[in-house]
Design a protein around this motif. Sequence first.
Motif, PDB file in Angstrom:
ATOM      1  N   ALA A  82      34.508  18.169  32.068  1.00 44.32           N
ATOM      2  CA  ALA A  82      33.452  18.251  32.958  1.00 44.32           C
ATOM      3  C   ALA A  82      32.197  17.821  32.137  1.00 44.32           C
ATOM      4  N   PRO A  83      31.305  17.010  33.033  1.00 38.04           N
ATOM      5  CA  PRO A  83      30.333  16.556  32.129  1.00 38.04           C
ATOM      6  C   PRO A  83      29.474  17.579  31.787  1.00 38.04           C
ATOM      7  N   THR A  84      28.691  17.298  30.677  1.00 35.71           N
ATOM      8  CA  THR A  84      27.697  18.143  30.049  1.00 35.71           C
ATOM      9  C   THR A  84      26.142  17.577  30.020  1.00 35.71           C
ATOM     10  N   GLU A  85      25.399  18.142  29.352  1.00 32.48           N
ATOM     11  CA  GLU A  85      23.963  17.748  29.459  1.00 32.48           C
ATOM     12  C   GLU A  85      23.959  16.560  28.699  1.00 32.48           C
ATOM     13  N   ARG A  86      24.837  15.887  27.641  1.00 32.63           N
ATOM     14  CA  ARG A  86      24.795  14.801  26.891  1.00 32.63           C
ATOM     15  C   ARG A  86      25.571  13.663  27.577  1.00 32.63           C
ATOM     16  N   THR A  87      26.296  13.928  28.718  1.00 27.97           N
ATOM     17  CA  THR A  87      27.006  12.966  29.412  1.00 27.97           C
ATOM     18  C   THR A  87      26.071  12.101  30.126  1.00 27.97           C
ATOM     19  N   CYS A  88      26.479  10.636  30.213  1.00 26.10           N
ATOM     20  CA  CYS A  88      25.619   9.444  30.706  1.00 26.10           C
ATOM     21  C   CYS A  88      26.127   8.479  30.895  1.00 26.10           C
ATOM     22  N   ILE A  89      25.708   7.616  31.843  1.00 26.63           N
ATOM     23  CA  ILE A  89      26.516   6.314  32.318  1.00 26.63           C
ATOM     24  C   ILE A  89      25.531   5.267  31.724  1.00 26.63           C
ATOM     25  N   ILE A  90      26.500   4.411  31.060  1.00 26.91           N
ATOM     26  CA  ILE A  90      26.021   3.273  30.349  1.00 26.91           C
ATOM     27  C   ILE A  90      26.260   2.122  31.660  1.00 26.91           C
ATOM     28  N   ILE A  91      25.028   1.421  31.815  1.00 24.19           N
ATOM     29  CA  ILE A  91      25.265   0.409  32.784  1.00 24.19           C
ATOM     30  C   ILE A  91      25.729  -1.040  32.077  1.00 24.19           C
ATOM     31  N   ALA A  92      26.746  -1.615  32.329  1.00 25.15           N
ATOM     32  CA  ALA A  92      26.897  -3.033  31.666  1.00 25.15           C
ATOM     33  C   ALA A  92      26.893  -4.031  32.662  1.00 25.15           C
ATOM     34  N   HIS A  93      26.805  -5.174  32.155  1.00 22.99           N
ATOM     35  CA  HIS A  93      26.670  -6.438  33.091  1.00 22.99           C
ATOM     36  C   HIS A  93      27.826  -7.288  32.414  1.00 22.99           C
ATOM     37  N   VAL A  94      28.789  -7.662  33.460  1.00 20.31           N
ATOM     38  CA  VAL A  94      29.949  -8.167  33.108  1.00 20.31           C
ATOM     39  C   VAL A  94      30.269  -9.208  34.309  1.00 20.31           C
ATOM     40  N   GLN A  95      30.679 -10.486  34.006  1.00 25.98           N
ATOM     41  CA  GLN A  95      30.995 -11.578  34.969  1.00 25.98           C
ATOM     42  C   GLN A  95      30.127 -11.309  36.433  1.00 25.98           C
ATOM     43  N   GLY A  96      28.778 -11.484  36.183  1.00 30.35           N
ATOM     44  CA  GLY A  96      27.891 -11.486  37.097  1.00 30.35           C
ATOM     45  C   GLY A  96      27.588 -10.297  37.800  1.00 30.35           C
ATOM     46  N   SER A  97      28.368  -8.976  37.571  1.00 31.73           N
ATOM     47  CA  SER A  97      28.224  -7.797  38.132  1.00 31.73           C
ATOM     48  C   SER A  97      27.967  -6.648  37.190  1.00 31.73           C
ATOM     49  N   ASP A  98      27.204  -5.598  37.767  1.00 32.13           N
ATOM     50  CA  ASP A  98      26.976  -4.385  36.892  1.00 32.13           C
ATOM     51  C   ASP A  98      27.909  -3.174  37.385  1.00 32.13           C
ATOM     52  N   PHE A  99      28.353  -2.706  36.290  1.00 34.78           N
ATOM     53  CA  PHE A  99      29.049  -1.466  36.530  1.00 34.78           C
ATOM     54  C   PHE A  99      28.820  -0.372  35.307  1.00 34.78           C
ATOM     55  N   GLY A 100      29.234   0.693  35.970  1.00 32.17           N
ATOM     56  CA  GLY A 100      28.814   1.992  34.615  1.00 32.17           C
ATOM     57  C   GLY A 100      30.127   2.340  34.256  1.00 32.17           C
ATOM     58  N   LEU A 101      29.611   2.967  32.811  1.00 31.25           N
ATOM     59  CA  LEU A 101      30.765   3.417  31.989  1.00 31.25           C
ATOM     60  C   LEU A 101      30.292   4.834  31.632  1.00 31.25           C
ATOM     61  N   LEU A 102      31.013   5.764  32.361  1.00 30.00           N
ATOM     62  CA  LEU A 102      30.891   7.293  32.147  1.00 30.00           C
ATOM     63  C   LEU A 102      31.253   7.781  30.632  1.00 30.00           C
ATOM     64  N   VAL A 103      30.468   7.976  29.869  1.00 29.82           N
ATOM     65  CA  VAL A 103      30.683   8.679  28.483  1.00 29.82           C
ATOM     66  C   VAL A 103      30.267   9.748  27.822  1.00 29.82           C
ATOM     67  N   ASP A 104      30.605  10.361  27.095  1.00 28.10           N
ATOM     68  CA  ASP A 104      30.412  11.698  26.598  1.00 28.10           C
ATOM     69  C   ASP A 104      28.873  11.694  26.353  1.00 28.10           C
ATOM     70  N   GLU A 105      28.639  10.924  25.233  1.00 22.59           N
ATOM     71  CA  GLU A 105      27.128  10.976  24.633  1.00 22.59           C
ATOM     72  C   GLU A 105      27.019   9.467  24.197  1.00 22.59           C
ATOM     73  N   VAL A 106      25.728   8.992  24.343  1.00 21.31           N
ATOM     74  CA  VAL A 106      25.143   7.601  23.516  1.00 21.31           C
ATOM     75  C   VAL A 106      24.781   8.351  22.112  1.00 21.31           C
ATOM     76  N   ASP A 107      25.257   7.422  21.332  1.00 18.17           N
ATOM     77  CA  ASP A 107      24.802   7.806  19.859  1.00 18.17           C
ATOM     78  C   ASP A 107      23.412   7.182  19.468  1.00 18.17           C
ATOM     79  N   GLU A 108      23.720   5.785  19.225  1.00 17.37           N
ATOM     80  CA  GLU A 108      22.505   4.849  18.429  1.00 17.37           C
ATOM     81  C   GLU A 108      22.825   3.344  18.768  1.00 17.37           C
TER      82      GLU A 108
END
Length: 183
Positions: A82-108
């Motif tokens: 289940a998502p927590t308060e630290r769960t986030c979505i990293i938006i990446a740009h690949v091959q001319g399109s954006d998509f999101g990566l659901l991760v537990d937390e961003v570090d630095e």
Amino acid sequence: MELQDKLYIDERLDESHMRYLTFLTDQQLFGLPITEVVQITQMQEIIPLPEQSHYVKGIINLRGQIVPVIDVRLRFGKEAVAPTERTCIIIAHVQGSDFGLLVDEVDEVVDIEAEQISTPPKIGADSNTVNDYLTGIAQLKKCENQKDRVVLLLHAGKILGEGEVASLSQSAEDLRAASMDRL
């Protein structure tokens, strides 16, 4: 400091090192080249898409842009949580399109020197495709309040299988067009 503020890209860096956005998934540290990262957004409602791979969570509406979202945990064969308060979505740009990566937390954001990166091992029946999304393994020496760390460096475009980036982008575009038709 806002997460978006961490994404400052210093154009003066030479090619002996690169900047990576590091994030945690299942207590494992991964890194994406900052040049592939568009932004980081907090967890939000994800609308499921039918007939997609099990790790495709669905789509989000990001300021009017429809963006497909991949659950990194599921993509790497980990258990869903289940998502927590630290769960986030990293938006990446690949091959001319954006998509999101659901991760537990961003570090630095870290600078990684070329000599800190080793080639990932190719182990398995088909060693040409095993861990194809890994571009290297970085060993970071301890610094303030941190111990030595290992970062698995990723190529965002290879997290998805052949043709999946185009397929997901087309699905998102079709949904965007359909929603515009209703207006």
